[in-house]
Design an enzyme around this catalytic site. Structure first.
Site, short mmCIF file in Angstrom:
data_model
loop_
_atom_site.label_atom_id
_atom_site.label_comp_id
_atom_site.label_asym_id
_atom_site.label_seq_id
_atom_site.Cartn_x
_atom_site.Cartn_y
_atom_site.Cartn_z
N THR A 56 0.74 -1.21 -0.02
CA THR A 56 0.07 0.04 -0.11
C THR A 56 0.69 1.34 -0.01
O THR A 56 1.84 1.14 0.54
CB THR A 56 -0.79 0.05 1.22
OG1 THR A 56 -1.63 -1.09 1.24
CG2 THR A 56 -1.75 1.20 1.09
N GLU A 60 -6.43 -5.26 4.03
CA GLU A 60 -6.07 -6.45 3.30
C GLU A 60 -7.07 -6.73 2.19
O GLU A 60 -7.64 -7.63 2.12
CB GLU A 60 -5.65 -7.71 4.25
CG GLU A 60 -4.33 -7.31 4.73
CD GLU A 60 -3.64 -8.51 5.54
OE1 GLU A 60 -3.84 -9.67 4.77
OE2 GLU A 60 -3.15 -8.39 6.45
N GLY A 61 -7.92 -5.50 1.75
CA GLY A 61 -8.79 -5.55 1.00
C GLY A 61 -10.28 -5.28 1.78
O GLY A 61 -10.69 -5.97 2.56
N ASN A 115 -15.57 -3.97 0.15
CA ASN A 115 -16.06 -3.90 -1.22
C ASN A 115 -15.06 -4.50 -2.04
O ASN A 115 -15.59 -5.06 -3.22
CB ASN A 115 -16.34 -2.29 -1.59
CG ASN A 115 -17.44 -1.71 -1.03
OD1 ASN A 115 -18.35 -2.28 -0.67
ND2 ASN A 115 -17.54 -0.38 -1.12
C1 LIG Z 1 -8.86 -5.70 -6.94
C2 LIG Z 1 -8.35 -6.88 -7.05
C3 LIG Z 1 -9.28 -8.04 -6.35
C4 LIG Z 1 -8.21 -7.31 -8.60
O1 LIG Z 1 -7.38 -6.70 -9.22
P1 LIG Z 1 -7.32 -6.81 -10.91
O2 LIG Z 1 -8.66 -6.65 -11.57
O3 LIG Z 1 -6.40 -5.75 -11.16
O4 LIG Z 1 -6.64 -8.24 -11.09
P2 LIG Z 1 -7.33 -9.53 -11.71
O5 LIG Z 1 -7.55 -9.32 -12.96
O6 LIG Z 1 -8.32 -10.21 -10.82
O7 LIG Z 1 -5.96 -10.44 -11.65
C5 LIG Z 1 -4.71 -9.88 -12.28
C6 LIG Z 1 -3.81 -11.04 -12.35
O8 LIG Z 1 -3.34 -11.65 -10.99
C7 LIG Z 1 -3.71 -13.09 -11.05
N1 LIG Z 1 -4.21 -13.35 -9.79
C8 LIG Z 1 -5.30 -12.98 -9.06
N2 LIG Z 1 -5.45 -13.54 -7.84
C9 LIG Z 1 -4.43 -14.51 -7.78
C10 LIG Z 1 -4.09 -15.51 -6.87
N3 LIG Z 1 -4.63 -15.80 -5.68
N4 LIG Z 1 -3.01 -16.36 -6.94
C11 LIG Z 1 -2.27 -16.11 -8.24
N5 LIG Z 1 -2.63 -15.14 -9.40
C12 LIG Z 1 -3.61 -14.69 -8.99
C13 LIG Z 1 -4.86 -13.39 -12.05
O9 LIG Z 1 -4.76 -14.79 -12.53
C14 LIG Z 1 -4.40 -12.32 -12.96
O10 LIG Z 1 -3.24 -12.94 -14.06
P3 LIG Z 1 -3.47 -13.34 -15.29
O11 LIG Z 1 -3.85 -11.76 -15.97
O12 LIG Z 1 -4.67 -13.95 -15.52
O13 LIG Z 1 -2.29 -14.03 -15.79
C15 LIG Z 1 -7.17 -6.78 -6.58
O14 LIG Z 1 -6.28 -5.71 -7.02
C16 LIG Z 1 -6.96 -6.40 -4.95
O15 LIG Z 1 -7.12 -7.63 -4.16
N6 LIG Z 1 -7.17 -5.36 -4.49
C17 LIG Z 1 -7.06 -5.27 -2.93
C18 LIG Z 1 -5.74 -4.91 -2.45
C19 LIG Z 1 -5.40 -4.99 -0.98
O16 LIG Z 1 -6.24 -5.94 -0.42
N7 LIG Z 1 -4.87 -4.13 -0.44
C20 LIG Z 1 -4.59 -3.85 0.87
C21 LIG Z 1 -3.14 -4.43 1.16
S1 LIG Z 1 -2.89 -4.90 2.99
C22 LIG Z 1 -2.16 -3.51 3.43
O17 LIG Z 1 -1.82 -2.54 2.86
C23 LIG Z 1 -1.88 -3.33 5.08
C24 LIG Z 1 -1.88 -4.54 5.53
S2 LIG Z 1 -0.96 -4.64 6.88
O18 LIG Z 1 -1.66 -4.66 8.08
O19 LIG Z 1 0.34 -4.20 6.82
#
Ligand SMILES: CC(C)(COP(=O)(O)OP(=O)(O)OC[C@H]1O[C@@H](n2cnc3c(N)ncnc32)[C@H](O)[C@@H]1OP(=O)(O)O)[C@@H](O)C(=O)NCCC(=O)NCCSC(=O)CCS(=O)O
Length: 386
Positions: free
Chosen positions: A126, A364-365, A368
């Site tokens: 992030t 972690e997401g 929404n």
């Molecule tokens: C919004 C999202 C859910 C999805 O984003 P996108 O639409 O951009 O991505 P996708 O088209 O779904 O997937 C792109 C690409 O990645 C591959 N993929 C997806 N999931 C997996 C998986 N589980 N394992 C392997 N590969 C995966 C998917 O197959 C696609 O690949 P190909 O193109 O098919 O080859 C996502 O962006 C999202 O989850 N967003 C939320 C982010 C989030 O959770 N942020 C918070 C971070 S935590 C933090 O910062 C603090 C935590 S702490 O306490 O330190």
């Protein structure tokens, strides 16, 4: 299908319950006020085997799985949501991700310290302007031949300023879109070109340190690339699918803790000549909390079980995280209402459950984002993944 815990699972659950009640609860109010984090407590959790779950034996695994990790995190979060965080920062995040994508040398160098709880871990994706949309990150690494040079910043990172080693996601080829993001293992305490500072403005989770990183030409050795260059986005998505289970377990703990607290208070508090637990509206509030808590528990346990079977679980993990986070916020809110004015007082734990629970709808997401993942898989637009 059966719903009983095995004897060993009961033992693990009881160990975590006792740890939370004996080692965290007695000083929690004071530590919350001081925003105190105790690294030695993370090491104690490591000693008790809290961070060895779902890892192979030769990498410090304790023979337990995701399910047992959830049982422990749930018990800890019932007492303190802050102290659930190390399950993700030590085990489900860095250790599991390096175990899956790392080289033999990376595994040998980093995983034992995370599992022991003596090397504090983190994962940094992030940024100030990048939350849900991971691929919009600005942090980037330039190929300097024998090393990478990182520029940019990361924000809202648990254990950032106290962390010894953890994961960093950064662009190495912006023209490749999300296929240009690379994962690195970094050591911010000892490397030049990186600074970290705490973020002290959080509403809750006061005993869980959160911070930010600024990278100003930090040199990362080539051998610290995790997986292949360009594989970072997929590694990140895989990692989030593991760590979201930890959040869901934490939310389950908060919902259960708020429920227990509310029941205890409702049985002891008398108004209109009888305990408030005998008033129908309070009974309805408690019944709704019970139903949501039990439903969330089944969903979280199912997601953990699927992971232990090595089956795809992204769908079920997002379902569990959404249900448990919403149940936690609702339970904490109802608990405060049942406590009346005392619920609004910082002298009682009801308000802490509420402040802590709110974080679980975001980290972690967001809820929404979980809905986007769930609906994508429910409608067949995206496949369920590991
Ligand atoms: C919004 C999202 C859910 C999805 O984003 P996108 O639409 O951009 O991505 P996708 O088209 O779904 O997937 C792109 C690409 O990645 C591959 N993929 C997806 N999931 C997996 C998986 N589980 N394992 C392997 N590969 C995966 C998917 O197959 C696609 O690949 P190909 O193109 O098919 O080859 C996502 O962006 C999202 O989850 N967003 C939320 C982010 C989030 O959770 N942020 C918070 C971070 S935590 C933090 O910062 C603090 C935590 S702490 O306490 O330190």
């Amino acid at each position: 299908m059966h719903f009983d815990l095995a004897d060993e699972q009961r033992m693990v659950q009881e160990t975590a319950r006792r740890f939370a009640l004996e080692e965290i609860a007695p000083t929690l109010a004071e530590e919350e006020r001081a925003h105190a984090f105790k690294p030695e407590r993370v090491a104690k959790m490591g000693e008790l085997g809290f961070f060895g779950c779902a890892l192979p034996d030769d990498l410090g695994g304790n023979g337990l799985g995701f399910f047992e990790s959830v049982l422990m995190a749930e018990q800890v979060a019932k007492v303190s949501a802050s102290w659930r965080l190390p399950f993700n920062m030590q085990n489900l995040g860095p250790a599991l991700t390096v175990a899956k994508f790392g080289t033999a040398a990376q595994k040998a160098k980093y995983i034992p310290g995370w599992v022991a709880g003596t090397q504090l871990g983190f994962f940094a994706m992030t940024e100030p302007n990048t939350g849900s949309d991971v691929a919009s990150m600005k942090t980037h690494a330039i190929d300097k031949g024998d090393h990478w040079e990182v520029h940019g910043s990361k924000m809202w990172i648990s254990q950032a300023h106290v962390g010894h080693a953890g994961l960093l996601y950064a662009y190495t080829d912006r023209s490749a879109g999300n296929r240009g993001i690379t994962a690195f293992i970094i050591e911010p305490k000892t490397w030049a070109g990186v600074s970290a500072r705490p973020i002290e403005t959080k509403l809750g989770l006061h005993c869980a340190p959160t911070g930010e990183f600024v990278f100003d030409g930090m040199k990362v050795p080539k051998e610290n690339v995790l997986g292949q260059p360009g594989e970072g986005f997929r590694i990140c998505m895989w990692q989030l699918n593991q760590t979201r289970l930890g959040c869901a377990a934490g939310a389950l703990g908060v919902a259960g803790g708020a429920l227990d607290l509310a029941i205890d208070y409702a049985n002891g508090r008398t108004q209109f000549g009888k305990p408030i637990a005998q008033h129908q509206m309070i009974q309805a509030q408690i019944a709704d909390m019970v139903v949501e808590h039990q439903a969330a528990q089944m969903l979280v346990y199912r997601a953990a079980w699927l992971k232990d079977q090595g089956r795809p679980s992204q769908y079920e993990t997002s379902v569990a995280k959404l249900a448990a986070s919403e149940a936690a916020v609702h339970a904490a809110n109802e608990c405060m209402k049942i406590f009346g004015s005392y619920g609004y007082s910082t002298e009682y734990p009801a308000e802490r459950f509420y402040r802590d629970a709110k974080s679980l709808q975001i980290v972690e997401g967001t809820s929404n984002i979980q809905r986007i993942i769930i609906s994508g898989m429910a409608t067949g637009a995206t496949p369920n993944r590991e």
